[in-house]
Design a protein around this motif. Structure first.
Motif, PDB file in Angstrom:
ATOM      1  N   MET A   1      43.582  28.675  33.891  1.00 54.03           N
ATOM      2  CA  MET A   1      43.208  29.942  33.338  1.00 54.03           C
ATOM      3  C   MET A   1      42.377  29.862  32.324  1.00 54.03           C
ATOM      4  O   MET A   1      42.547  29.263  30.955  1.00 54.03           O
ATOM      5  CB  MET A   1      44.714  30.526  32.993  1.00 54.03           C
ATOM      6  CG  MET A   1      44.248  31.997  32.326  1.00 54.03           C
ATOM      7  SD  MET A   1      45.922  32.821  31.674  1.00 54.03           S
ATOM      8  CE  MET A   1      45.171  34.261  31.264  1.00 54.03           C
ATOM      9  N   LYS A   2      41.249  30.376  32.336  1.00 51.68           N
ATOM     10  CA  LYS A   2      40.183  30.477  31.335  1.00 51.68           C
ATOM     11  C   LYS A   2      40.486  31.608  30.052  1.00 51.68           C
ATOM     12  O   LYS A   2      40.924  32.422  30.644  1.00 51.68           O
ATOM     13  CB  LYS A   2      38.809  30.823  32.157  1.00 51.68           C
ATOM     14  CG  LYS A   2      38.429  29.622  33.072  1.00 51.68           C
ATOM     15  CD  LYS A   2      38.172  28.321  32.383  1.00 51.68           C
ATOM     16  CE  LYS A   2      37.942  27.351  33.333  1.00 51.68           C
ATOM     17  NZ  LYS A   2      37.756  25.841  32.787  1.00 51.68           N
ATOM     18  N   GLY A   3      39.705  31.330  29.037  1.00 54.49           N
ATOM     19  CA  GLY A   3      39.851  32.297  28.015  1.00 54.49           C
ATOM     20  C   GLY A   3      39.065  33.406  28.183  1.00 54.49           C
ATOM     21  O   GLY A   3      38.308  33.458  29.224  1.00 54.49           O
ATOM     22  N   GLN A 161      35.681  20.376  25.601  1.00 51.42           N
ATOM     23  CA  GLN A 161      36.832  19.614  25.352  1.00 51.42           C
ATOM     24  C   GLN A 161      38.009  20.631  24.818  1.00 51.42           C
ATOM     25  O   GLN A 161      39.080  20.502  25.205  1.00 51.42           O
ATOM     26  CB  GLN A 161      36.662  18.506  24.365  1.00 51.42           C
ATOM     27  CG  GLN A 161      35.916  17.500  24.724  1.00 51.42           C
ATOM     28  CD  GLN A 161      35.465  16.589  23.707  1.00 51.42           C
ATOM     29  OE1 GLN A 161      35.468  16.789  22.445  1.00 51.42           O
ATOM     30  NE2 GLN A 161      35.010  15.249  24.060  1.00 51.42           N
ATOM     31  N   ALA A 162      37.807  21.468  24.100  1.00 51.91           N
ATOM     32  CA  ALA A 162      38.708  22.692  23.636  1.00 51.91           C
ATOM     33  C   ALA A 162      39.438  23.325  24.802  1.00 51.91           C
ATOM     34  O   ALA A 162      40.375  23.647  24.494  1.00 51.91           O
ATOM     35  CB  ALA A 162      38.180  23.410  22.588  1.00 51.91           C
ATOM     36  N   GLU A 167      43.568  24.561  28.543  1.00 49.42           N
ATOM     37  CA  GLU A 167      44.235  24.436  29.820  1.00 49.42           C
ATOM     38  C   GLU A 167      45.258  23.563  30.184  1.00 49.42           C
ATOM     39  O   GLU A 167      46.274  23.966  30.800  1.00 49.42           O
ATOM     40  CB  GLU A 167      43.054  24.110  30.791  1.00 49.42           C
ATOM     41  CG  GLU A 167      43.268  24.315  32.456  1.00 49.42           C
ATOM     42  CD  GLU A 167      43.599  25.972  32.776  1.00 49.42           C
ATOM     43  OE1 GLU A 167      44.313  26.196  33.936  1.00 49.42           O
ATOM     44  OE2 GLU A 167      43.330  26.704  31.933  1.00 49.42           O
ATOM     45  N   GLN A 168      45.158  22.212  29.462  1.00 51.39           N
ATOM     46  CA  GLN A 168      46.272  21.335  29.686  1.00 51.39           C
ATOM     47  C   GLN A 168      47.472  21.822  28.836  1.00 51.39           C
ATOM     48  O   GLN A 168      48.779  21.600  29.520  1.00 51.39           O
ATOM     49  CB  GLN A 168      45.778  20.022  29.293  1.00 51.39           C
ATOM     50  CG  GLN A 168      44.834  19.400  29.953  1.00 51.39           C
ATOM     51  CD  GLN A 168      44.224  18.048  29.433  1.00 51.39           C
ATOM     52  OE1 GLN A 168      44.548  17.737  28.356  1.00 51.39           O
ATOM     53  NE2 GLN A 168      43.274  17.612  30.105  1.00 51.39           N
ATOM     54  N   THR A 169      47.170  22.465  27.856  1.00 43.35           N
ATOM     55  CA  THR A 169      48.387  22.803  27.073  1.00 43.35           C
ATOM     56  C   THR A 169      49.159  24.122  27.865  1.00 43.35           C
ATOM     57  O   THR A 169      50.475  24.226  27.924  1.00 43.35           O
ATOM     58  CB  THR A 169      47.842  23.499  25.808  1.00 43.35           C
ATOM     59  OG1 THR A 169      47.571  22.300  24.883  1.00 43.35           O
ATOM     60  CG2 THR A 169      48.989  23.999  24.910  1.00 43.35           C
ATOM     61  N   ALA A 174      53.634  25.975  31.240  1.00 39.21           N
ATOM     62  CA  ALA A 174      54.123  26.483  32.204  1.00 39.21           C
ATOM     63  C   ALA A 174      55.125  25.493  32.967  1.00 39.21           C
ATOM     64  O   ALA A 174      56.320  26.051  33.428  1.00 39.21           O
ATOM     65  CB  ALA A 174      53.262  26.867  33.435  1.00 39.21           C
ATOM     66  N   GLU A 175      55.011  24.466  32.907  1.00 43.52           N
ATOM     67  CA  GLU A 175      55.850  23.339  33.650  1.00 43.52           C
ATOM     68  C   GLU A 175      57.027  23.344  32.639  1.00 43.52           C
ATOM     69  O   GLU A 175      58.194  23.064  33.298  1.00 43.52           O
ATOM     70  CB  GLU A 175      55.127  22.104  33.526  1.00 43.52           C
ATOM     71  CG  GLU A 175      56.066  20.932  34.280  1.00 43.52           C
ATOM     72  CD  GLU A 175      56.025  20.992  35.780  1.00 43.52           C
ATOM     73  OE1 GLU A 175      57.135  20.589  36.258  1.00 43.52           O
ATOM     74  OE2 GLU A 175      55.307  21.818  36.127  1.00 43.52           O
TER      75      GLU A 175
END
Length: 375
Positions: A1-3, A161-162, A167-169, A174-175
């Motif tokens: 999900m993009k900002g 990178q941010a 996105e990884q966060t 969610a997981e």
């Protein structure tokens, strides 16, 4: 999900604006070039073709697009000494500036292309008929353009990178939420299963006994008494199920209030005194802690009624800074004390789900159960 994207980026993304302006600059330079040497025009044409190839591949194949743009910067640099005007320098500067700002190629590749353009600017000056200072000035200009582009590239890389980290966060959160939901469902299912399995199992035994009294002995009075006990078990099981659901939904007023209610039920049903009191400052607890401690107290009272009927029971709830502790103590006959057990496995499993621990044992003629939950 993009900002969320800003309005200018929504209308025209930054990369598209740069590509459009770069194309306009390249086109304007070619249109205004005053050049009579065919091979120089050939280099200009090849460089323009490399620019167009870069435009076409930039979003789909960034590595190949970067290589094409590097060639677009080097080709006009070959003509720096032979060009009749500044068109070669302008084309080299435009392509080099865009190449240095890309995030796809490594910094080593950017510096190599920049060094190549500067070397061509210096090595071709003998055929230009201009003083050496001009050639070194062109090389210095290309170096400055490279450094500005690399500086912009660092900002782009940090932003990418941010975005990847964000996105990884979000995926990790969610997981974690999904895992927490599954754990909560499992815990609820286990609590309801424990209550219903205990109540329905006892109810089944009583009904089988009533059937045997009627079918084999014709003992209506005993069968009727058994049926009445079965009805009482069904009512108790329904009440326990409601209490478990209320605890899971946090509808109960407090753990201390629920334990006081359990103590009152034990006094009424077993006609045995129960001394309950709470120490410390009461506070709201999680449903996991509430359910585990309520289940432990219920099991301990059941064991007390089974193994020490009519004996007084002492139950204490302690609120400390970092945990909640429940102590249940009741006198125990010596022959029973040697047996141990008393559903301890079920208590430990229930507490372990909330991160708690259980200690139990016989001491000074009494059976002690101590449950602790960090909260």
């Amino acid at each position: 999900m993009k900002g969320k994207r800003s309005l200018p980026d929504t209308i025209a993304p930054g990369w598209l604006v740069v590509q459009v302006f770069g194309t306009l600059f390249v086109t304007a330079t070619l249109v205004t070039a005053r050049e009579s040497t065919p091979w120089v025009w050939g280099l200009y044409g090849l460089g323009a073709g490399c620019w167009l190839l870069f435009m076409a591949l930039d979003r789909s194949r960034p590595g190949l697009a970067a290589a094409s743009l590097g060639a677009a910067a080097l080709l006009p640099a070959v003509a720096l000494g032979a060009a009749e005007d500044s068109s070669a320098l302008l084309l080299t500067a435009i392509n080099l500036a865009r190449f240095a700002a890309l995030s796809a190629p490594p910094v080593a590749a950017i510096m190599a292309v920049s060094a190549g353009t500067m070397a061509l600017a210096v090595l071709t000056w003998p055929i230009s008929g201009e003083p050496p200072a001009d050639a070194f000035g062109h090389a210095t200009l290309l170096l400055a353009i490279t450094l500005i582009g690399v500086n912009h590239r660092q900002h782009v890389v940090r932003r990418e990178q941010a975005e990847q980290l964000l996105e990884q966060t979000r995926l990790a959160q969610a997981e974690q939420a999904r895992a927490a939901t599954l754990d909560e469902r499992t815990r609820i299912a286990r609590e309801i299963h424990d209550v219903l399995a205990h109540s329905l199992g006892a109810l089944g035994v009583q009904l089988e006994l009533a059937e045997a009294m009627l079918a084999e002995k014709g003992d209506v009075a005993t069968a009727l008494a058994t049926v009445r006990r079965s009805r009482g078990l069904a009512a108790d099981g329904l009440a326990e199920a409601r209490n478990a659901v209320a605890a899971l939904r946090q509808d109960i007023p407090s753990l201390a209030g629920a334990l006081a209610a359990l103590a009152e039920v034990h006094r009424r049903d077993h006609r045995a005194p129960v001394d309950f009191h709470a120490d410390g400052v009461p506070r709201g607890l999680s449903s996991a802690a509430t359910v585990s401690l309520l289940g432990t107290a219920r099991e301990a009272l059941t064991n007390a009624a089974k193994h020490a009927p009519d004996a007084p029971v002492s139950m204490t709830l302690d609120f400390t800074a970092d945990m909640v502790r429940l102590r249940v103590r009741n006198p125990l006959r010596a022959e029973v004390a040697a047996e141990g057990g008393f559903g301890l496995t079920g208590m430990r499993e229930r507490l372990a789900l909330a991160g708690g621990t259980l200690r139990s044992g016989h001491q000074d003629g009494s059976w002690h159960v101590t449950a602790e939950v960090p909260e």
